[in-house]
Design a protein around this motif. Sequence first.
Motif, PDB file in Angstrom:
ATOM      1  N   GLN A  76       0.841  -1.206   0.000  1.00  0.00           N
ATOM      2  CA  GLN A  76       0.000   0.000   0.000  1.00  0.00           C
ATOM      3  C   GLN A  76       0.875   1.254   0.000  1.00  0.00           C
ATOM      4  O   GLN A  76       0.532   2.260  -0.619  1.00  0.00           O
ATOM      5  N   ILE A  77       2.013   1.171   0.679  1.00  0.00           N
ATOM      6  CA  ILE A  77       2.946   2.304   0.683  1.00  0.00           C
ATOM      7  C   ILE A  77       3.509   2.527  -0.725  1.00  0.00           C
ATOM      8  O   ILE A  77       3.548   3.655  -1.217  1.00  0.00           O
ATOM      9  N   THR A  78       3.887   1.428  -1.394  1.00  0.00           N
ATOM     10  CA  THR A  78       4.453   1.600  -2.743  1.00  0.00           C
ATOM     11  C   THR A  78       3.397   2.152  -3.702  1.00  0.00           C
ATOM     12  O   THR A  78       3.722   2.897  -4.614  1.00  0.00           O
ATOM     13  N   GLN A  79       2.135   1.795  -3.476  1.00  0.00           N
ATOM     14  CA  GLN A  79       1.078   2.314  -4.348  1.00  0.00           C
ATOM     15  C   GLN A  79       0.784   3.790  -4.072  1.00  0.00           C
ATOM     16  O   GLN A  79       0.348   4.516  -4.962  1.00  0.00           O
ATOM     17  N   ALA A  80       1.021   4.210  -2.830  1.00  0.00           N
ATOM     18  CA  ALA A  80       0.750   5.606  -2.477  1.00  0.00           C
ATOM     19  C   ALA A  80       1.857   6.542  -2.963  1.00  0.00           C
ATOM     20  O   ALA A  80       1.627   7.720  -3.197  1.00  0.00           O
ATOM     21  N   LEU A  81       3.077   5.996  -3.097  1.00  0.00           N
ATOM     22  CA  LEU A  81       4.220   6.835  -3.471  1.00  0.00           C
ATOM     23  C   LEU A  81       4.385   6.908  -4.986  1.00  0.00           C
ATOM     24  O   LEU A  81       3.976   6.010  -5.711  1.00  0.00           O
ATOM     25  N   GLU A  82       5.031   7.978  -5.440  1.00  0.00           N
ATOM     26  CA  GLU A  82       5.488   8.092  -6.834  1.00  0.00           C
ATOM     27  C   GLU A  82       6.945   7.634  -6.863  1.00  0.00           C
ATOM     28  O   GLU A  82       7.655   7.774  -5.869  1.00  0.00           O
ATOM     29  N   PRO A  83       7.387   7.113  -8.001  1.00  0.00           N
ATOM     30  CA  PRO A  83       8.813   6.759  -8.095  1.00  0.00           C
ATOM     31  C   PRO A  83       9.684   7.944  -7.678  1.00  0.00           C
ATOM     32  O   PRO A  83       9.376   9.086  -8.014  1.00  0.00           O
ATOM     33  N   GLY A  84      10.742   7.652  -6.937  1.00  0.00           N
ATOM     34  CA  GLY A  84      11.623   8.719  -6.462  1.00  0.00           C
ATOM     35  C   GLY A  84      11.279   9.179  -5.050  1.00  0.00           C
ATOM     36  O   GLY A  84      12.090   9.839  -4.403  1.00  0.00           O
ATOM     37  N   GLU A  85      10.075   8.860  -4.585  1.00  0.00           N
ATOM     38  CA  GLU A  85       9.693   9.284  -3.231  1.00  0.00           C
ATOM     39  C   GLU A  85      10.165   8.257  -2.191  1.00  0.00           C
ATOM     40  O   GLU A  85      10.617   7.173  -2.539  1.00  0.00           O
ATOM     41  N   TYR A  86      10.036   8.629  -0.900  1.00  0.00           N
ATOM     42  CA  TYR A  86      10.768   7.914   0.154  1.00  0.00           C
ATOM     43  C   TYR A  86       9.900   7.279   1.240  1.00  0.00           C
ATOM     44  O   TYR A  86       8.813   7.757   1.551  1.00  0.00           O
ATOM     45  N   LEU A  87      10.468   6.206   1.806  1.00  0.00           N
ATOM     46  CA  LEU A  87       9.930   5.606   3.034  1.00  0.00           C
ATOM     47  C   LEU A  87      11.038   5.634   4.084  1.00  0.00           C
ATOM     48  O   LEU A  87      12.172   5.228   3.802  1.00  0.00           O
ATOM     49  N   LEU A  88      10.721   6.103   5.280  1.00  0.00           N
ATOM     50  CA  LEU A  88      11.656   6.032   6.400  1.00  0.00           C
ATOM     51  C   LEU A  88      11.065   5.060   7.413  1.00  0.00           C
ATOM     52  O   LEU A  88      10.000   5.317   7.978  1.00  0.00           O
ATOM     53  N   LEU A  89      11.752   3.939   7.603  1.00  0.00           N
ATOM     54  CA  LEU A  89      11.194   2.844   8.392  1.00  0.00           C
ATOM     55  C   LEU A  89      12.057   2.587   9.626  1.00  0.00           C
ATOM     56  O   LEU A  89      13.275   2.421   9.520  1.00  0.00           O
ATOM     57  N   GLY A  90      11.428   2.514  10.796  1.00  0.00           N
ATOM     58  CA  GLY A  90      12.136   2.165  12.033  1.00  0.00           C
ATOM     59  C   GLY A  90      11.918   0.696  12.334  1.00  0.00           C
ATOM     60  O   GLY A  90      10.780   0.233  12.322  1.00  0.00           O
ATOM     61  N   ALA A  91      12.995  -0.050  12.588  1.00  0.00           N
ATOM     62  CA  ALA A  91      12.855  -1.480  12.835  1.00  0.00           C
ATOM     63  C   ALA A  91      13.770  -1.931  13.970  1.00  0.00           C
ATOM     64  O   ALA A  91      14.970  -1.629  13.972  1.00  0.00           O
ATOM     65  N   ASP A  92      13.201  -2.668  14.898  1.00  0.00           N
ATOM     66  CA  ASP A  92      13.995  -3.209  16.002  1.00  0.00           C
ATOM     67  C   ASP A  92      14.702  -4.474  15.520  1.00  0.00           C
ATOM     68  O   ASP A  92      14.116  -5.288  14.810  1.00  0.00           O
ATOM     69  N   LEU A  93      15.957  -4.612  15.879  1.00  0.00           N
ATOM     70  CA  LEU A  93      16.783  -5.698  15.329  1.00  0.00           C
ATOM     71  C   LEU A  93      16.907  -6.889  16.284  1.00  0.00           C
ATOM     72  O   LEU A  93      16.749  -6.750  17.497  1.00  0.00           O
ATOM     73  N   GLN A  94      17.217  -8.056  15.696  1.00  0.00           N
ATOM     74  CA  GLN A  94      17.484  -9.257  16.485  1.00  0.00           C
ATOM     75  C   GLN A  94      18.723  -9.020  17.346  1.00  0.00           C
ATOM     76  O   GLN A  94      19.674  -8.389  16.902  1.00  0.00           O
ATOM     77  N   LYS A  95      18.663  -9.540  18.562  1.00  0.00           N
ATOM     78  CA  LYS A  95      19.783  -9.308  19.487  1.00  0.00           C
ATOM     79  C   LYS A  95      19.718 -10.310  20.608  1.00  0.00           C
ATOM     80  O   LYS A  95      18.837 -11.178  20.640  1.00  0.00           O
ATOM     81  N   ASP A  96      20.632 -10.162  21.538  1.00  0.00           N
ATOM     82  CA  ASP A  96      20.724 -11.033  22.695  1.00  0.00           C
ATOM     83  C   ASP A  96      19.375 -11.150  23.418  1.00  0.00           C
ATOM     84  O   ASP A  96      18.725 -10.150  23.725  1.00  0.00           O
ATOM     85  N   ARG A  97      19.017 -12.401  23.674  1.00  0.00           N
ATOM     86  CA  ARG A  97      17.720 -12.698  24.280  1.00  0.00           C
ATOM     87  C   ARG A  97      17.484 -11.966  25.605  1.00  0.00           C
ATOM     88  O   ARG A  97      16.373 -11.490  25.890  1.00  0.00           O
ATOM     89  N   ALA A  98      18.537 -11.870  26.419  1.00  0.00           N
ATOM     90  CA  ALA A  98      18.379 -11.251  27.742  1.00  0.00           C
ATOM     91  C   ALA A  98      17.977  -9.776  27.626  1.00  0.00           C
ATOM     92  O   ALA A  98      17.155  -9.275  28.394  1.00  0.00           O
ATOM     93  N   VAL A  99      18.557  -9.101  26.629  1.00  0.00           N
ATOM     94  CA  VAL A  99      18.232  -7.681  26.421  1.00  0.00           C
ATOM     95  C   VAL A  99      16.766  -7.544  26.022  1.00  0.00           C
ATOM     96  O   VAL A  99      16.034  -6.681  26.521  1.00  0.00           O
ATOM     97  N   LEU A 100      16.334  -8.423  25.100  1.00  0.00           N
ATOM     98  CA  LEU A 100      14.956  -8.380  24.623  1.00  0.00           C
ATOM     99  C   LEU A 100      13.967  -8.687  25.744  1.00  0.00           C
ATOM    100  O   LEU A 100      12.971  -7.974  25.927  1.00  0.00           O
ATOM    101  N   GLU A 101      14.267  -9.745  26.490  1.00  0.00           N
ATOM    102  CA  GLU A 101      13.297 -10.149  27.518  1.00  0.00           C
ATOM    103  C   GLU A 101      13.217  -9.115  28.634  1.00  0.00           C
ATOM    104  O   GLU A 101      12.138  -8.866  29.177  1.00  0.00           O
ATOM    105  N   ALA A 102      14.334  -8.466  28.953  1.00  0.00           N
ATOM    106  CA  ALA A 102      14.287  -7.409  29.971  1.00  0.00           C
ATOM    107  C   ALA A 102      13.413  -6.245  29.509  1.00  0.00           C
ATOM    108  O   ALA A 102      12.669  -5.653  30.288  1.00  0.00           O
ATOM    109  N   ALA A 103      13.470  -5.947  28.209  1.00  0.00           N
ATOM    110  CA  ALA A 103      12.720  -4.802  27.680  1.00  0.00           C
ATOM    111  C   ALA A 103      11.210  -5.009  27.777  1.00  0.00           C
ATOM    112  O   ALA A 103      10.444  -4.040  27.806  1.00  0.00           O
ATOM    113  N   TYR A 104      10.784  -6.260  27.827  1.00  0.00           N
ATOM    114  CA  TYR A 104       9.346  -6.556  27.871  1.00  0.00           C
ATOM    115  C   TYR A 104       8.926  -7.150  29.215  1.00  0.00           C
ATOM    116  O   TYR A 104       7.820  -7.664  29.348  1.00  0.00           O
ATOM    117  N   ASN A 105       9.829  -7.101  30.195  1.00  0.00           N
ATOM    118  CA  ASN A 105       9.532  -7.540  31.566  1.00  0.00           C
ATOM    119  C   ASN A 105      10.223  -6.581  32.518  1.00  0.00           C
ATOM    120  O   ASN A 105      11.074  -6.980  33.311  1.00  0.00           O
TER     121      ASN A 105
END
Length: 344
Positions: A199-228
Amino acid sequence: MQSFRNLPANVIQDQIGDRLQITYLTGPQVSFTPEEDGQDVIAGLTAAQKTLSPKYLYDDRGSELFEQICTLPEYYPTRAEISILSQYAPEIVQITGPCELIELGSGSATKARILLDAYQNLGGSLRYLPIDVSGGALEGSARELLQTYEQLHVHGLVSTYGLALANLPPSLLPFRLIAFLGSSIGNMPPEECQLLLRQITQALEPGEYLLLGADLQKDRAVLEAAYNDRQGVTAAFNKNSLSHLNWRFQADFILDQFQHLSFYNPDRHQIEIYLKSLVDQTVTLKALDLTVKFQAGELILSEVSRKFDLVELQQDLQSLGLKPIQAWTDGDRFYSLLLCQLQG
Ligand code: AVJ
């Protein structure tokens, strides 16, 4: 301001002064009519694996608790994203040039400010199009932005993402940048995520931009602490979805009889967040004519938060025609901000 609930027509325009306009796009997914509202709750609570849509995490209290989560010592994503944005916003706007800023899920617009500051430094007009299902939050933050940025024009869309992307107002600047931040993309199962990116690609014209924030895979302990977290804010946030059901659907969940549970599923690269029934119990949701039995130990899945591999994510974006131009990460490589450009 008219109430969203009573609108007969499909599209309502609200012009507030000459720098703020709000369009309400209604559709089946934004319906709050009692007939349609709650069908997903019935489906979710009668499924073999009981499930609740993560949207029930976000009533007024839930949104407040989420804001609190963002400041917790263990919850690194918000801090990491803001630090990347602050450091690289000048570089981002150098690459895109003056752009209309469209934001999916604008919330309090804290991150938009960082980008608007950078676009303001480039000179030229400033246009911001926040898209959010919460009309109240959208209008409140828009009004605050107008006070800070004297040249800014805001056109808000109160809508789900899909509907808004299919109905963007005509662009007034040469290019647009769609920002989808906070790793909200991680909340979506892969199919839903693919659909939104299309849907994003359909909304944009060629040459236009998407800025995407994504959380990355990492050490399990860091992840589990963040959600507990130690202060129990995430637990309160999770359990609040039951209060939400209580007020919205006249339900009688007893919050003390459920426990917050969250852990990393390494096979699926995702944090899974559950509510665990501590006893055998029966809950009634009066407004939905629904009675649900829980066994002691039974789980309700309330949220999934996927964690991404940066290389894979870039490949997926590329294959949809969204060419990764640049990926920035924080010092720990916990989080990534990706700038993509729609290919012709
Ligand atoms: C807003 C979906 C990005 O998945 O990290 C935070 C929500 N849930 N703590 C996330 C959340 C529990 C958050 N997102």
